[in-house]
Design a protein around this motif. Structure first.
Motif, PDB file in Angstrom:
ATOM      1  N   ASP A  52       0.852  -1.193   0.000  1.00  0.00           N
ATOM      2  CA  ASP A  52       0.000   0.000   0.000  1.00  0.00           C
ATOM      3  C   ASP A  52       0.887   1.242   0.000  1.00  0.00           C
ATOM      4  O   ASP A  52       1.576   1.529   0.978  1.00  0.00           O
ATOM      5  CB  ASP A  52      -0.897  -0.006   1.248  1.00  0.00           C
ATOM      6  CG  ASP A  52      -1.995   1.040   1.154  1.00  0.00           C
ATOM      7  OD1 ASP A  52      -1.922   1.894   0.250  1.00  0.00           O
ATOM      8  OD2 ASP A  52      -2.923   0.998   1.971  1.00  0.00           O
ATOM      9  N   THR A  53       0.861   1.958  -1.109  1.00  0.00           N
ATOM     10  CA  THR A  53       1.694   3.163  -1.238  1.00  0.00           C
ATOM     11  C   THR A  53       0.876   4.454  -1.112  1.00  0.00           C
ATOM     12  O   THR A  53       1.378   5.537  -1.371  1.00  0.00           O
ATOM     13  CB  THR A  53       2.419   3.169  -2.602  1.00  0.00           C
ATOM     14  OG1 THR A  53       1.439   3.091  -3.656  1.00  0.00           O
ATOM     15  CG2 THR A  53       3.371   1.980  -2.719  1.00  0.00           C
ATOM     16  N   SER A  54      -0.395   4.324  -0.715  1.00  0.00           N
ATOM     17  CA  SER A  54      -1.222   5.521  -0.557  1.00  0.00           C
ATOM     18  C   SER A  54      -0.707   6.342   0.616  1.00  0.00           C
ATOM     19  O   SER A  54      -0.100   5.813   1.544  1.00  0.00           O
ATOM     20  CB  SER A  54      -2.681   5.126  -0.314  1.00  0.00           C
ATOM     21  OG  SER A  54      -2.807   4.366   0.869  1.00  0.00           O
ATOM     22  N   PRO A  55      -0.935   7.673   0.602  1.00  0.00           N
ATOM     23  CA  PRO A  55      -0.461   8.510   1.702  1.00  0.00           C
ATOM     24  C   PRO A  55      -1.110   8.102   3.018  1.00  0.00           C
ATOM     25  O   PRO A  55      -2.231   7.597   3.040  1.00  0.00           O
ATOM     26  CB  PRO A  55      -0.872   9.929   1.283  1.00  0.00           C
ATOM     27  CG  PRO A  55      -1.946   9.738   0.266  1.00  0.00           C
ATOM     28  CD  PRO A  55      -1.665   8.450  -0.413  1.00  0.00           C
ATOM     29  N   ALA A  56      -0.404   8.331   4.093  1.00  0.00           N
ATOM     30  CA  ALA A  56      -0.891   7.927   5.412  1.00  0.00           C
ATOM     31  C   ALA A  56      -1.005   9.133   6.337  1.00  0.00           C
ATOM     32  O   ALA A  56      -0.376  10.173   6.130  1.00  0.00           O
ATOM     33  CB  ALA A  56       0.043   6.890   6.021  1.00  0.00           C
ATOM     34  N   TYR A  57      -1.825   8.979   7.337  1.00  0.00           N
ATOM     35  CA  TYR A  57      -1.972   9.959   8.406  1.00  0.00           C
ATOM     36  C   TYR A  57      -0.612  10.177   9.053  1.00  0.00           C
ATOM     37  O   TYR A  57       0.118   9.231   9.344  1.00  0.00           O
ATOM     38  CB  TYR A  57      -2.978   9.396   9.395  1.00  0.00           C
ATOM     39  CG  TYR A  57      -3.406  10.286  10.508  1.00  0.00           C
ATOM     40  CD1 TYR A  57      -3.983  11.523  10.270  1.00  0.00           C
ATOM     41  CD2 TYR A  57      -3.277   9.869  11.830  1.00  0.00           C
ATOM     42  CE1 TYR A  57      -4.401  12.328  11.312  1.00  0.00           C
ATOM     43  CE2 TYR A  57      -3.696  10.654  12.881  1.00  0.00           C
ATOM     44  CZ  TYR A  57      -4.251  11.886  12.615  1.00  0.00           C
ATOM     45  OH  TYR A  57      -4.666  12.672  13.647  1.00  0.00           O
ATOM     46  N   ARG A  58      -0.221  11.412   9.277  1.00  0.00           N
ATOM     47  CA  ARG A  58       1.112  11.732   9.793  1.00  0.00           C
ATOM     48  C   ARG A  58       1.307  11.233  11.223  1.00  0.00           C
ATOM     49  O   ARG A  58       0.378  11.246  12.035  1.00  0.00           O
ATOM     50  CB  ARG A  58       1.331  13.249   9.809  1.00  0.00           C
ATOM     51  CG  ARG A  58       1.226  13.958   8.477  1.00  0.00           C
ATOM     52  CD  ARG A  58       1.304  15.457   8.722  1.00  0.00           C
ATOM     53  NE  ARG A  58       0.958  16.243   7.556  1.00  0.00           N
ATOM     54  CZ  ARG A  58       1.845  16.805   6.744  1.00  0.00           C
ATOM     55  NH1 ARG A  58       3.134  16.653   6.972  1.00  0.00           N
ATOM     56  NH2 ARG A  58       1.440  17.520   5.706  1.00  0.00           N
ATOM     57  N   ASP A  59       2.535  10.870  11.526  1.00  0.00           N
ATOM     58  CA  ASP A  59       2.887  10.517  12.907  1.00  0.00           C
ATOM     59  C   ASP A  59       3.079  11.767  13.758  1.00  0.00           C
ATOM     60  O   ASP A  59       2.837  11.760  14.963  1.00  0.00           O
ATOM     61  CB  ASP A  59       4.176   9.692  12.938  1.00  0.00           C
ATOM     62  CG  ASP A  59       3.990   8.315  12.306  1.00  0.00           C
ATOM     63  OD1 ASP A  59       2.874   7.783  12.413  1.00  0.00           O
ATOM     64  OD2 ASP A  59       4.953   7.808  11.711  1.00  0.00           O
ATOM     65  N   VAL A  60       3.532  12.857  13.116  1.00  0.00           N
ATOM     66  CA  VAL A  60       3.829  14.104  13.835  1.00  0.00           C
ATOM     67  C   VAL A  60       3.028  15.241  13.207  1.00  0.00           C
ATOM     68  O   VAL A  60       2.992  15.374  11.979  1.00  0.00           O
ATOM     69  CB  VAL A  60       5.343  14.426  13.760  1.00  0.00           C
ATOM     70  CG1 VAL A  60       5.643  15.736  14.460  1.00  0.00           C
ATOM     71  CG2 VAL A  60       6.157  13.289  14.360  1.00  0.00           C
ATOM     72  N   ALA A  62     -10.832   6.098   0.833  1.00  0.00           N
ATOM     73  CA  ALA A  62     -10.426   5.328  -0.342  1.00  0.00           C
ATOM     74  C   ALA A  62      -9.007   5.633  -0.797  1.00  0.00           C
ATOM     75  O   ALA A  62      -8.419   4.862  -1.555  1.00  0.00           O
ATOM     76  CB  ALA A  62     -11.406   5.600  -1.482  1.00  0.00           C
ATOM     77  N   THR A  63      -8.447   6.758  -0.349  1.00  0.00           N
ATOM     78  CA  THR A  63      -7.139   7.161  -0.877  1.00  0.00           C
ATOM     79  C   THR A  63      -6.040   7.313   0.172  1.00  0.00           C
ATOM     80  O   THR A  63      -4.869   7.380  -0.185  1.00  0.00           O
ATOM     81  CB  THR A  63      -7.259   8.521  -1.605  1.00  0.00           C
ATOM     82  OG1 THR A  63      -7.748   9.507  -0.683  1.00  0.00           O
ATOM     83  CG2 THR A  63      -8.223   8.415  -2.781  1.00  0.00           C
ATOM     84  N   THR A  64      -6.403   7.383   1.450  1.00  0.00           N
ATOM     85  CA  THR A  64      -5.428   7.699   2.491  1.00  0.00           C
ATOM     86  C   THR A  64      -5.615   6.774   3.689  1.00  0.00           C
ATOM     87  O   THR A  64      -6.744   6.488   4.090  1.00  0.00           O
ATOM     88  CB  THR A  64      -5.574   9.164   2.951  1.00  0.00           C
ATOM     89  OG1 THR A  64      -5.617  10.006   1.804  1.00  0.00           O
ATOM     90  CG2 THR A  64      -4.401   9.573   3.832  1.00  0.00           C
ATOM     91  N   ARG A  65      -4.510   6.320   4.250  1.00  0.00           N
ATOM     92  CA  ARG A  65      -4.565   5.346   5.339  1.00  0.00           C
ATOM     93  C   ARG A  65      -4.673   5.995   6.715  1.00  0.00           C
ATOM     94  O   ARG A  65      -4.036   7.011   6.987  1.00  0.00           O
ATOM     95  CB  ARG A  65      -3.306   4.470   5.310  1.00  0.00           C
ATOM     96  CG  ARG A  65      -3.232   3.545   4.108  1.00  0.00           C
ATOM     97  CD  ARG A  65      -1.938   2.768   4.077  1.00  0.00           C
ATOM     98  NE  ARG A  65      -0.830   3.578   3.569  1.00  0.00           N
ATOM     99  CZ  ARG A  65       0.330   3.753   4.198  1.00  0.00           C
ATOM    100  NH1 ARG A  65       0.542   3.194   5.369  1.00  0.00           N
ATOM    101  NH2 ARG A  65       1.271   4.487   3.654  1.00  0.00           N
ATOM    102  N   ASN A  66      -5.516   5.398   7.557  1.00  0.00           N
ATOM    103  CA  ASN A  66      -5.533   5.651   9.007  1.00  0.00           C
ATOM    104  C   ASN A  66      -6.009   7.036   9.427  1.00  0.00           C
ATOM    105  O   ASN A  66      -5.694   7.493  10.522  1.00  0.00           O
ATOM    106  CB  ASN A  66      -4.150   5.396   9.615  1.00  0.00           C
ATOM    107  CG  ASN A  66      -3.602   4.030   9.270  1.00  0.00           C
ATOM    108  OD1 ASN A  66      -4.353   3.066   9.128  1.00  0.00           O
ATOM    109  ND2 ASN A  66      -2.286   3.935   9.109  1.00  0.00           N
ATOM    110  N   VAL A  67      -6.754   7.733   8.584  1.00  0.00           N
ATOM    111  CA  VAL A  67      -7.270   9.059   8.962  1.00  0.00           C
ATOM    112  C   VAL A  67      -8.508   8.878   9.837  1.00  0.00           C
ATOM    113  O   VAL A  67      -9.442   8.177   9.458  1.00  0.00           O
ATOM    114  CB  VAL A  67      -7.615   9.889   7.715  1.00  0.00           C
ATOM    115  CG1 VAL A  67      -8.231  11.227   8.115  1.00  0.00           C
ATOM    116  CG2 VAL A  67      -6.369  10.113   6.865  1.00  0.00           C
TER     117      VAL A  67
END
Length: 454
Positions: free
Chosen positions: A52-60, A262-267
């Motif tokens: 999964d190369t979709s953008p993810a929710y930031r850690d910081v 559908a496009t971004t992980r863990n938001v």
């Protein structure tokens, strides 16, 4: 006995992927073949379904500027909520105004700049909630001797309460705007919008007759007497895009949630957005602007109706929106949810409460605050808590001592339910804004039960 691996937790990076149930079923089947080796299971899943190369929710989170002490003037839960907002991938920077408190999605009093993205939830369910001030060329003593008459004129100029409409719809050019045809959902709400045109709603929406005293001379607006000894009477109103705006905000917030999932992980839920290079993003941008014009039309009708019935001459009118998004000079989108634009020399209105003064301000253009200021006093706690601690006796005594005539002020809308406006203003003085004039409430009309969406 070996504890069985939790494949759902193991696959958290895949939760937003389309077809996740199939991925989860496959991973569960591997536990028998590969045992409890998480690395082997992930490797097999990646081999079959791809990484999964979709953008993810930031850690910081991105930087957050705060104007007020967190845990004191700014509730800790409002700051925590802003940190969640500041971790979405499109976020660039954020700010919290001194009136901040927790809301839905973006905190009330929150400002956030995003790249190529707009979040309907960060603008709020009352799209283009705003304030308008009309100044009248009438000496205060002429008003005071006829205060009840003017209060009756004001009550007849609008309708307060959740879902109220006019039997005979009022007229305004906004109803002929071609943008009502932008989407079927928008067109379907045009009838409701027309019926509610000129109404004010409930909750913290109000229509106040105020006594205006200039604080700072030789600055705009010119139609306000420069001499602080010369006072004027004005009408200050606060409302937005009514039921139509709320329904459209709900529709596009849900759309943004689905697009983001559908496009971004863990938001987290409530923090979706629409990309501005998509049809959905462009459509919401047009809808937001239509609701901005519709909200303005509501205020214009109230003010013109009051002026006509009272026979008062209008010296000048100003307004500002505080639930809206703006495209800045960098091509990014600045969301203000319960925050007032405060660019250099920009005139703003910061309402107090039903029992405290409001202020007309001039912006100082503070870039750290994203060129913003507070939009009111802000809540120190929830509506539920405000009702619990409300003292009707103290409220009545305060209003009598200040000689404020009032109607429809709910227990969660009294001066007791808000922060001290003077504390909120003191944080901003000389930093975000300068005070230009003080607006003391003389007549306060509100609508009771809340319908502001937050």
């Amino acid at each position: 006995m070996t504890k069985r691996i939790n494949t759902h937790e193991l696959l958290k990076e895949y939760h937003s992927r389309r077809g996740y149930p199939e991925i989860a079923k496959y991973a569960a089947s591997l536990t028998g073949e590969l045992g409890n080796d998480p690395e082997q299971i992930l490797e097999a899943v990646e081999k079959k379904f791809g990484k999964d190369t979709s953008p993810a929710y930031r850690d910081v989170p991105v930087p957050i500027a705060t104007f007020g002490k967190v845990g004191a003037l700014i509730p800790k839960n409002a700051y925590d909520q802003m940190e969640v907002c500041a971790r979405i991938p499109p976020a660039i920077r954020a700010a919290l105004m001194p009136d901040a408190h927790k809301g839905y999605g973006l905190p009330i009093g929150g400002v956030i700049e995003t790249e190529n993205a707009i979040s309907p939830g960060y603008i709020g369910f009352d799209i283009s909630c705003m304030v308008m001030l009309s100044v009248y060329d009438i000496p205060p003593n002429a008003f005071i001797s006829r205060r009840k008459m003017f209060a009756d004129y004001l009550k007849a100029s609008t309708k307060f309460g959740v879902g109220l409409e006019f039997d005979s719809p009022r007229k305004h050019a906004v109803m002929d705007n071609e943008q009502w045809n932008i989407a079927p959902k928008v067109k379907a709400l045009q009838y409701l919008a027309n019926r509610q045109l000129g109404t004010s709603g409930g909750g913290n929406h109000f229509a106040d007759i105020v006594l205006i005293s200039r604080i700072r001379a030789n600055v705009s607006p010119e139609f306000l007497p420069m001499d602080h000894r010369v006072k004027r009477i004005g009408l200050l109103t606060h409302s937005g895009s009514r039921g139509t705006g709320h329904k459209l905000a709900t529709h596009y917030t849900k759309m943004a949630e689905n697009e983001t999932k559908a496009t971004t992980r863990n938001v987290p839920k409530g923090h979706g957005w629409l990309r501005m290079d998509t049809d959905a993003g462009k459509e919401y941008w047009e809808v937001m602007q239509l609701m901005g014009e519709y909200a303005l039309a509501n205020h214009e009708i109230i003010h013109s109706t009051f002026a006509r019935s009272s026979g008062l001459q209008v010296a000048g009118t100003i307004f500002n929106r505080h639930n809206y998004a703006w495209l800045n000079s960098k091509g990014n989108y600045v969301h203000r949810k319960g925050a007032t634009p405060a660019h250099k020399d920009e005139i703003g209105l910061i309402p107090g409460t039903s029992g405290s003064p409001s202020y007309l301000t001039s912006g100082l253009g503070n870039p750290e605050a994203l060129f913003s200021s507070a939009h009111g006093a802000g809540r120190p706690y929830s509506r539920t808590e405000a009702k619990r601690v409300h003292s009707e006796a103290k409220f009545k005594k305060h209003m009598e001592d200040k000689n404020i005539s009032y109607h429809g002020v709910a227990s969660d809308e009294t001066i007791q339910a808000y922060k001290d406006i003077e504390d909120v203003m003191a944080i901003q003085d000389g930093l975000l804004i300068n005070r230009v004039a003080r607006l003391e409430p003389q007549v306060v009309i509100m609508g009771g039960r809340a319908d502001d969406g937050d």
